[in-house]
Design an enzyme around this catalytic site. Structure first.
Site, PDB file in Angstrom:
ATOM      1  N   ASP A 224       0.976  -1.150   0.106  1.00 42.31           N
ATOM      2  CA  ASP A 224       0.086  -0.073   0.085  1.00 42.31           C
ATOM      3  C   ASP A 224       0.937   1.354   0.003  1.00 42.31           C
ATOM      4  O   ASP A 224       1.978   1.581   0.811  1.00 42.31           O
ATOM      5  CB  ASP A 224      -0.779   0.058   1.298  1.00 42.31           C
ATOM      6  CG  ASP A 224      -1.842  -1.286   1.459  1.00 42.31           C
ATOM      7  OD1 ASP A 224      -1.699  -2.157   0.553  1.00 42.31           O
ATOM      8  OD2 ASP A 224      -2.273  -1.143   2.480  1.00 42.31           O
TER       9      ASP A 224
ATOM     10  N   GLU B 276     -10.725  -1.714   3.477  1.00 41.43           N
ATOM     11  CA  GLU B 276      -9.417  -1.230   3.750  1.00 41.43           C
ATOM     12  C   GLU B 276      -9.077  -0.042   3.062  1.00 41.43           C
ATOM     13  O   GLU B 276      -9.688   0.744   2.107  1.00 41.43           O
ATOM     14  CB  GLU B 276      -8.352  -2.372   3.339  1.00 41.43           C
ATOM     15  CG  GLU B 276      -8.281  -3.534   3.981  1.00 41.43           C
ATOM     16  CD  GLU B 276      -7.122  -4.354   3.665  1.00 41.43           C
ATOM     17  OE1 GLU B 276      -6.434  -5.077   4.782  1.00 41.43           O
ATOM     18  OE2 GLU B 276      -6.950  -4.775   2.540  1.00 41.43           O
TER      19      GLU B 276
END
Length: 497
Positions: free
Chosen positions: A46, A223
């Protein structure tokens, strides 16, 4: 004749320009991209903590510096002045007694609300502690600050600033300043929905509301959320970005979004339709930079949790997408999010090869413009009267096919014959995306790199991202159409500094 001479001259120029790019054999490992950020070594997933400050764009990222396998998470760090050329920095945040450092965000505390100093850079992140037997309460939110433009960081002595309320998945804080309420808003992923918190000082947080328990796609955990605002026709429009794993439109992880209103406490969507920011299999965990004013600049992780840990790279694993600018477009009665390559990418482009009015059938762009060598940008202007496809291929007969199916009114990317596909079951596939525009003109942009392609169609209303791993770089581009519907084609080389 003049047009033909121009095309031939432009083709020779493009070939020369592409030839100047460093070849894979000279400077690059197999599959390492030219114009997408990758860590020099180790694992990356990420993007985190993206913030603009003092003329620099900061990109932090989930990073395991010791191996190409996901592991103890750190915040890696890179900076850029133009969002194209990145310089990797020393690791910013290391694991500590509270756990490893999961995803989060960063802000510039202009008003010194936290007391760390005016314009301090403050990171808000998830600590992930070692899982213990019984109920899992091991994810908490902490903060750290930097007063030297991100070079060094001090963790707040009273972390965590937001303890776990008793749920397993409690992570990825994205924080923004809500000017009307004069407070910070944290958008937090909590299991399969979002919880909003507010704070006057980044240290003490109060729950405001929840969203999404029964709205949107729910194939897996939510998320990496993001909450951003736009002004459309003098009206404030809010977009809530939510990443989902699994449950994407083409399998695995993906990024969905909702458009609505936010009053500083509650997010209210205008409708409950499921919409995706990117329909390809390989954009995930995408969020935006903070402190960029009216520009909303977005970047994602260019992989998919279905196979991310097994892709066939060597010293590094994973890349980011190119940076994209988000806008909101009203189509009929709905607001849609469009994304296009940032304008700064134009500065990396060579002089284009351009040709007009391509006849029906197969057209070899390689024969006219020279072989593809490194990264490139391909722009097409078409109409919707027929299907078309663009094939990237190499001398081993490996190929990637990108196209538009007129009968189904959808775009597609097919990587079933793209090269290395057997490293994990399910990597090979044909992926589709709907067309949202209704006019007869189709503008298409492809950003091509050694192991990826990003499709932006109809002004970015449809976007698809796909990675691939040929055994030899693709060097040929062929275009095929069933009718004379291609009005113009331009091919640019892309060269990072």
């Amino acid at each position: 004749m003049a047009q033909l001479q121009f095309c031939l001259a432009a083709g020779l120029f493009l070939t020369a320009s592409l030839a100047k790019l460093p070849t894979q054999a000279q400077t690059k490992e197999p599959h390492r991209p030219e114009i997408h950020f990758t860590p020099q070594k180790g694992w990356m997933n990420d993007p985190n903590g993206m913030v603009y400050h003092n003329g620099e764009y900061h990109l932090f990222f989930q990073h395991n510096p010791d191996t190409t396998i996901w592991g103890p998470m750190h915040w890696g760090h890179a900076i850029s002045s133009d969002l194209v050329n990145w310089k990797e920095q020393p690791i910013a945040l290391f694991p500590d007694a509270l756990g490893t450092i999961y995803s989060g965000s960063a802000v510039i505390d202009k008003y010194n609300t936290a007391g760390f100093g005016a314009n301090a850079m403050v990171a808000i992140y998830t600590n992930h502690a070692i899982e213990k037997e019984g109920f899992n309460t091991f994810e908490t939110q902490g903060i750290a600050y930097s007063t030297d433009n991100g070079k060094t960081w001090t963790k707040y002595k009273n972390n965590p600033v937001l303890p776990n309320p008793g749920i397993r998945d409690f992570r990825d804080p994205k924080v923004c300043w809500h000017e009307a309420g004069k407070k910070w808003i944290m958008t937090l992923a909590t299991s399969d929905h979002i919880t909003f918190y507010s704070s006057p000082d980044l240290k003490s947080w109060t729950e405001e509301s929840k969203f999404g328990k029964n709205t949107g796609a729910h194939g897996g955990v939510w998320e990496c959320p993001d909450l951003i605002s736009f002004t459309i026709d003098n009206k404030e429009i809010w977009v809530l970005i939510v990443n989902l794993n699994p449950g994407g439109p083409n399998g695995g992880s993906a990024t969905q979004y909702f458009v609505g209103a936010f009053d500083g406490s509650v997010f209210t969507p205008f409708d409950t339709k499921i919409r995706w920011l990117d329909y390809g299999p390989d954009e995930y965990a995408g969020i935006t930079w903070s402190n960029t004013g009216n520009r909303k600049l977005f970047i994602g992780w260019m992989s998919n949790w279905q196979y991310a840990t097994r892709v066939p790279t060597q010293n590094w694993r994973s890349a980011t997408t190119i940076a994209r600018e988000l806008t909101v477009v009203k189509k009929d009665d709905a607001y849609l999010v469009a994304s296009l390559p940032i304008k700064e990418l134009d500065d990396a482009a060579t002089k284009p090869f351009t040709v007009s009015k391509i006849k029906a059938g197969r057209y070899s762009l390689t024969d006219k413009a020279g072989k593809l060598n490194g990264a490139a940008r391909l722009e097409l202007s078409l109409n919707t009267t027929a299907s078309f496809n663009i094939t990237l291929s190499n001398n081993l007969n490996e190929q990637l096919v990108i196209g538009y199916d007129h009968s189904k009114n959808e775009y597609y990317i097919d990587r079933t014959q793209s090269g290395k596909i057997a490293f994990v079951e399910g990597f090979a596939g044909r992926y589709t995306a709907p067309r949202f525009a209704k006019d007869t003109h189709i503008p298409v942009t492809l950003v091509i790199d050694r192991a990826s392609v990003e499709l932006f169609a109809d002004g970015g209303l449809t976007t698809m991202t796909t990675i691939f791993f040929p055994n030899e770089d693709y060097s040929h581009i062929n275009i095929a159409t069933t009718k004379r519907n291609i009005q113009k084609v331009s091919l640019y080389g892309l060269k990072a500094r």
